[in-house]
Design a protein around this motif. Sequence first.
Motif, PDB file in Angstrom:
ATOM      1  N   VAL A 711       0.863  -1.182   0.000  1.00 36.44           N
ATOM      2  CA  VAL A 711       0.000   0.000   0.000  1.00 36.44           C
ATOM      3  C   VAL A 711       0.896   1.228   0.000  1.00 36.44           C
ATOM      4  O   VAL A 711       1.686   1.426   0.932  1.00 36.44           O
ATOM      5  N   ASP A 712       0.811   2.010  -1.069  1.00 36.84           N
ATOM      6  CA  ASP A 712       1.655   3.208  -1.233  1.00 36.84           C
ATOM      7  C   ASP A 712       3.133   2.866  -1.122  1.00 36.84           C
ATOM      8  O   ASP A 712       3.922   3.598  -0.536  1.00 36.84           O
ATOM      9  N   GLY A 713       3.521   1.705  -1.674  1.00 35.53           N
ATOM     10  CA  GLY A 713       4.919   1.304  -1.695  1.00 35.53           C
ATOM     11  C   GLY A 713       5.409   0.654  -0.427  1.00 35.53           C
ATOM     12  O   GLY A 713       6.552   0.207  -0.368  1.00 35.53           O
ATOM     13  N   GLU A 714       4.558   0.549   0.601  1.00 33.98           N
ATOM     14  CA  GLU A 714       4.976  -0.055   1.873  1.00 33.98           C
ATOM     15  C   GLU A 714       4.345  -1.436   2.004  1.00 33.98           C
ATOM     16  O   GLU A 714       3.154  -1.621   1.744  1.00 33.98           O
ATOM     17  N   LEU A 715       5.149  -2.407   2.407  1.00 34.85           N
ATOM     18  CA  LEU A 715       4.657  -3.766   2.555  1.00 34.85           C
ATOM     19  C   LEU A 715       3.570  -3.805   3.624  1.00 34.85           C
ATOM     20  O   LEU A 715       3.782  -3.440   4.781  1.00 34.85           O
ATOM     21  N   ALA A 716       2.364  -4.273   3.227  1.00 36.07           N
ATOM     22  CA  ALA A 716       1.247  -4.390   4.170  1.00 36.07           C
ATOM     23  C   ALA A 716       1.124  -5.794   4.729  1.00 36.07           C
ATOM     24  O   ALA A 716       0.472  -6.003   5.754  1.00 36.07           O
ATOM     25  N   GLY A 717       1.727  -6.772   4.069  1.00 39.79           N
ATOM     26  CA  GLY A 717       1.675  -8.157   4.521  1.00 39.79           C
ATOM     27  C   GLY A 717       1.674  -9.101   3.343  1.00 39.79           C
ATOM     28  O   GLY A 717       1.726  -8.680   2.172  1.00 39.79           O
ATOM     29  N   ASP A 718       1.635 -10.388   3.628  1.00 41.60           N
ATOM     30  CA  ASP A 718       1.592 -11.379   2.546  1.00 41.60           C
ATOM     31  C   ASP A 718       0.519 -12.402   2.858  1.00 41.60           C
ATOM     32  O   ASP A 718       0.117 -12.596   4.014  1.00 41.60           O
ATOM     33  N   SER A 719       0.033 -13.065   1.813  1.00 43.63           N
ATOM     34  CA  SER A 719      -1.016 -14.071   1.964  1.00 43.63           C
ATOM     35  C   SER A 719      -0.706 -15.232   1.042  1.00 43.63           C
ATOM     36  O   SER A 719       0.048 -15.103   0.078  1.00 43.63           O
ATOM     37  N   GLY A 720      -1.294 -16.365   1.361  1.00 46.69           N
ATOM     38  CA  GLY A 720      -1.117 -17.528   0.499  1.00 46.69           C
ATOM     39  C   GLY A 720      -1.832 -17.340  -0.817  1.00 46.69           C
ATOM     40  O   GLY A 720      -2.653 -16.425  -0.990  1.00 46.69           O
ATOM     41  N   GLU A 721      -1.541 -18.199  -1.763  1.00 53.67           N
ATOM     42  CA  GLU A 721      -2.133 -18.083  -3.095  1.00 53.67           C
ATOM     43  C   GLU A 721      -3.657 -18.111  -2.999  1.00 53.67           C
ATOM     44  O   GLU A 721      -4.254 -19.061  -2.503  1.00 53.67           O
ATOM     45  N   GLY A 722      -4.278 -16.997  -3.434  1.00 53.57           N
ATOM     46  CA  GLY A 722      -5.720 -16.893  -3.393  1.00 53.57           C
ATOM     47  C   GLY A 722      -6.299 -16.523  -2.053  1.00 53.57           C
ATOM     48  O   GLY A 722      -7.511 -16.307  -1.942  1.00 53.57           O
ATOM     49  N   ALA A 723      -5.489 -16.453  -0.995  1.00 53.32           N
ATOM     50  CA  ALA A 723      -5.989 -16.132   0.344  1.00 53.32           C
ATOM     51  C   ALA A 723      -6.099 -14.618   0.501  1.00 53.32           C
ATOM     52  O   ALA A 723      -5.322 -13.867  -0.075  1.00 53.32           O
ATOM     53  N   PRO A 724      -7.084 -14.146   1.289  1.00 55.39           N
ATOM     54  CA  PRO A 724      -7.260 -12.697   1.472  1.00 55.39           C
ATOM     55  C   PRO A 724      -6.357 -12.150   2.577  1.00 55.39           C
ATOM     56  O   PRO A 724      -5.796 -12.890   3.380  1.00 55.39           O
ATOM     57  N   LEU A 725      -6.242 -10.817   2.609  1.00 51.37           N
ATOM     58  CA  LEU A 725      -5.494 -10.112   3.654  1.00 51.37           C
ATOM     59  C   LEU A 725      -6.323  -8.916   4.085  1.00 51.37           C
ATOM     60  O   LEU A 725      -6.841  -8.177   3.242  1.00 51.37           O
TER      61      LEU A 725
END
Length: 770
Positions: A711-725
């Motif tokens: 978000v705006d160049g800052e890492l917001a997190g990661d999720s598995g393939e197809g998983a939501p965040l």
Amino acid sequence: MPLNRNFPAAVSDALAAARRRFSERGLPHRAALVVLVFLLLAKAALVVTFPLGAILNRPASLVVTDREGRPLRGTLSAAGEWRLPVPLADMGRWMPAAAVALEDRRFYLHGGIDTIAIARAAWQNFTGGRVVSGASTITSQVVRLAVDRPRTPWAKAVEFSQGAALEFFMDKDEILESYLNSVPFGGNTRGVEAAARSWFGKPAKELSLAEAALLAGLLRGPAYYRPDRHPERALALRNRLIDTLESRGVATPQEARRAKAEPLPAGRRAISSARIQAAEAAARYGGAAEARDGYGRFRSTLDSAMQRLLTGELTAALGNMEPGVTAAAVLVENETGKVRGYVGNAREGTGSGASWVDCTLSPRSPGSTLKPFVYALAFESGRAIPATMLADTPQQPSGGGTRNFDRLFRGPVSARTALADSLNVPAVRILRAAGAENVLGLFRRLGFSQLTREAEWYGDSLALGGCEVSPLELARAYHTLAAGGLDSPLVWNERAGLSAGTRVISAEAAALTLDILKDTRRNLPLYGEAGADGKTVAFKTGTSYGLRDAWTAAVTRKWTLVVWFGDPSGRPHRGLVGLKTAAPSAVRIMLKLTKKGDPWFTLPPSVVRKELCALSGAPRNQWCPQSRRDLFIEGVSDAAPCSLHTMKEGEISIKWPPELEGFFTGRGNREAEQPLTITSPKDGAVYAVGAENNKLILSSKGGRGPVYWFVDGELAGDSGEGAPLAWKMREGVHKIAAADEYGAADEIEITVRNQAEDGTEELPLLEESR
């Protein structure tokens, strides 16, 4: 009277002054000649026995002042005392007048010995059967303060005789100045300036009548009349002295009445400043021990107003940050190279952890702040210009190697866009084109002292912050850009000038680099406001690996500024991102220092705007469908026409370089198999955020492996393939990007508004568009 005068020279000067005084006093020529001969014969003996050297050269505290002469910090003298000598003119109205009226009222009438006072003292001592008065004069006390002797009648006689002689070496104001600068006020406080700052927190020239009377009373017994321990004694003595000053015509009845109403000080104050790092840096780099004046003062280049501006902005920015994070800043005036602002640690004096660390001198990873110098070297050698097309593509077929901060690859980009957006892959390509050895050599010439290893050891990380520099070193490097490529040591002594400098970057390359860094497209609302208001600021952000350092270096025509945020212990913090943390403070400071319409740098004559191919950035050929005008260095930049656009079978075709050909082919194959697409939120959607409705679900389809969200160049997190965040919304326009480990990516833009302001009560989604 200045300190540290050469003693023999002072004697010679005094003899010359004595000859003038004999003449002024009308002594017969023969009598004057006899006296002068006697003084000349006694000259050698006086050098050994007369205490003029001790009077002139009493150890003084080193006082670092700002550019206007206002003290920033003092240190103990060689004698372990707080002695801050000042000229008599800087002691104000009351203290000199009180000292003369109370200690030696006929000071300006006698010649060092007050015969009337001696007669009175002899009578008082005889009738009282004990020593009641000593008949000392200010002149004899100056001698006594310089030479420690037993308190005997013989010592008193010596002091009187040497005091009479001193009147030939120094005039009355010089003697009074020496006395007030040397008299003890208790403990290790000596002189009226140190006493005024110790008891009242102000310079001697600002003392009131009541304050001067209290200090005069302390001379009669610093411990006995100490106001914080014996307020009744101190108050009674002060008021008696005020009455004496009134009776002797020094103060009017109204002034005396107001003075008696003033309260006593509650306690002593620390003479040393709570914020000492700026003054210590100025003393260290300005050679204060050698450059201080005759009163022990070193006039630094620091500007108190700039100090307050930097400290205020950094302290405000730290308000919402973790306690372990602090900030540092250096502000340089471009024309003079003088350091006008220096904050070593914005938490200095707070008592928090590591608040004593001067972070401005600490080597830290610079992130992307060194990229402009890599590009400048490429511009200088003719290998690139701002319009040159670079490949922002994976460096390995698998998609591995250097990645951008947001994990996205953009394909063909101009050098201007690559530097303005701080893309990593193009910077590495520029580094390799310019040569790592050449880049390392430039960094060393710029003054980065920590780069002690060979270029092979650093590798591509030279362009990405894989080394250490200090904020002070970075300020000098960016000042070099502002100075058109001329490197000079920063100036800390207000009386010194900027050295001629050494050419380390061509003026043309420096101009091209700064032109890119003032790009208004970047995602910083403050900068957009600056451009709209007619103010131009060039800046470069940097974020170190692991989110340990957030940097911004900013340049205007008049100023160079470096701002750093981080944890002195080196611990990472999620908020330490240059664009988010350091850039707002840096730009805000520069906006306050810049006036609307202030001119920008003038381009060197050889830098011209030339018609170039809009895609390749090379001079346009006959088949280039579009063109643009951008900066070009005549006689240096590659003048070969565009080789990207060719004619093939009667149609214009593009001959992509291998790294871009492979990128397009690979991206097409992956997208055909499993494209990565953001499914929520929708591009262009507008949402409302409220107290109970502040989470937005980020989801995607396609891609391979974990999906990383930015978000705006800052890492917001990661999720598995197809998983939501789930992302916590905040007001504003936001760019949301998703990327997998193989370079597949998608990007959208949404707007978040305040629910109350929009009047929306139920649905967070206000409108959608695609």
